[in-house]
Design a protein around this motif. Structure first.
Motif, PDB file in Angstrom:
ATOM      1  N   LYS A   1       4.134  54.369  80.412  1.00  0.00           N
ATOM      2  CA  LYS A   1       5.566  54.665  80.259  1.00  0.00           C
ATOM      3  C   LYS A   1       6.115  54.044  78.974  1.00  0.00           C
ATOM      4  CE  LYS A   1       9.461  56.494  81.341  1.00  0.00           C
ATOM      5  NZ  LYS A   1      10.130  56.568  82.627  1.00  0.00           N
ATOM      6  N   VAL A   2       5.748  52.809  78.693  1.00  0.00           N
ATOM      7  CA  VAL A   2       6.222  52.130  77.480  1.00  0.00           C
ATOM      8  C   VAL A   2       5.777  52.891  76.242  1.00  0.00           C
ATOM      9  CG1 VAL A   2       5.910  50.058  76.060  1.00  0.00           C
ATOM     10  CG2 VAL A   2       6.472  49.838  78.494  1.00  0.00           C
ATOM     11  N   ASN A   3       4.521  53.312  76.204  1.00  0.00           N
ATOM     12  CA  ASN A   3       4.027  54.073  75.056  1.00  0.00           C
ATOM     13  C   ASN A   3       4.744  55.413  74.922  1.00  0.00           C
ATOM     14  OD1 ASN A   3       2.087  52.343  73.824  1.00  0.00           O
ATOM     15  ND2 ASN A   3       0.692  52.754  75.521  1.00  0.00           N
ATOM     16  N   ALA A   4       4.989  56.079  76.057  1.00  0.00           N
ATOM     17  CA  ALA A   4       5.684  57.363  76.026  1.00  0.00           C
ATOM     18  C   ALA A   4       7.122  57.200  75.553  1.00  0.00           C
ATOM     19  CB  ALA A   4       5.654  58.011  77.409  1.00  0.00           C
ATOM     20  N   VAL A   5       7.787  56.143  76.004  1.00  0.00           N
ATOM     21  CA  VAL A   5       9.163  55.882  75.555  1.00  0.00           C
ATOM     22  C   VAL A   5       9.174  55.591  74.064  1.00  0.00           C
ATOM     23  CG1 VAL A   5      11.112  54.284  75.732  1.00  0.00           C
ATOM     24  CG2 VAL A   5       9.976  55.089  77.813  1.00  0.00           C
TER      25      VAL A   5
END
Length: 199
Positions: free
Chosen positions: A174-178
């Motif tokens: 999720k952090v990478n996608a954000v």
């Protein structure tokens, strides 16, 4: 865990000590992240301790919405409050530098984002009408904090991230996608769901 390019320095008699940058910490850097060495303590356990231990824990620990107190193992516990902080909380158990933090500059965060139980008056600051941290600040200011975090995430992959390896497995994708602009950022308000449901 605090960013490696930080140290404890004396601030003033009124404040005590704080956390300061020893090198440039660029905007978007993880400056603090919860890790496995942080102590997770129940109130029952804390109350079983001696008065000196209890006083220090209640002074330096913060209470999560699930009723667990978190006591940092390193100098993260000395990070001071500001209504104009240079660090911003996220829903992923880490804080980022919301601006370039220069060598010798103190790292600060808004204690309102911790959902503290007790209200307290603060040292007056320029550029704000806020004078105290309240138990419900997270309900009032979360949109402002989210907007700062959203803007800060744009720099996440553009800077060195010495603490990135500590991002919890449940948050990595999720952090990478954000950070890549491929997914919406979760609101910091999600950290307080348990607390909100008990209201």
């Amino acid at each position: 865990m605090m960013h490696p390019d930080t140290e404890i320095q004396f601030v003033s008699e009124q404040v005590g000590v704080g956390v300061f940058a020893t090198k440039l910490i660029p905007k978007g850097s993880i400056v603090w992240i919860k890790d496995d060495l942080d102590l997770m303590l129940t109130e029952e356990f804390i109350e079983s301790l001696g008065n000196l231990q209890k006083a220090d824990i209640y002074k330096y620990a913060y209470l999560e919405s699930n009723g667990i107190y978190v006591l940092h193992w390193d100098h993260a516990k000395y990070m001071n409050h500001s209504f104009n902080p240079n660090c911003v909380d996220t829903a992923y158990n880490f804080q980022m530098a919301a601006k370039d933090i220069l060598p010798g500059e103190q790292l600060t965060c808004d204690y309102g984002a911790l959902g503290l139980i007790e209200e307290f008056e603060c040292i007056p600051e320029e550029g704000t009408t806020r004078t105290k941290v309240t138990a419900n600040d997270y309900l009032i200011y979360y949109k402002d904090w989210d907007e700062i975090a959203r803007e800060t995430f744009k720099y996440f992959h553009a800077v060195e991230q010495p603490l990135k390896y500590l991002v919890a497995n449940e948050y990595v994708d999720k952090v990478n996608a954000v950070a890549n602009g491929e997914a919406p950022m979760d609101s910091i308000l999600t950290l307080f769901i348990d607390k909100i449901e008990r209201m």
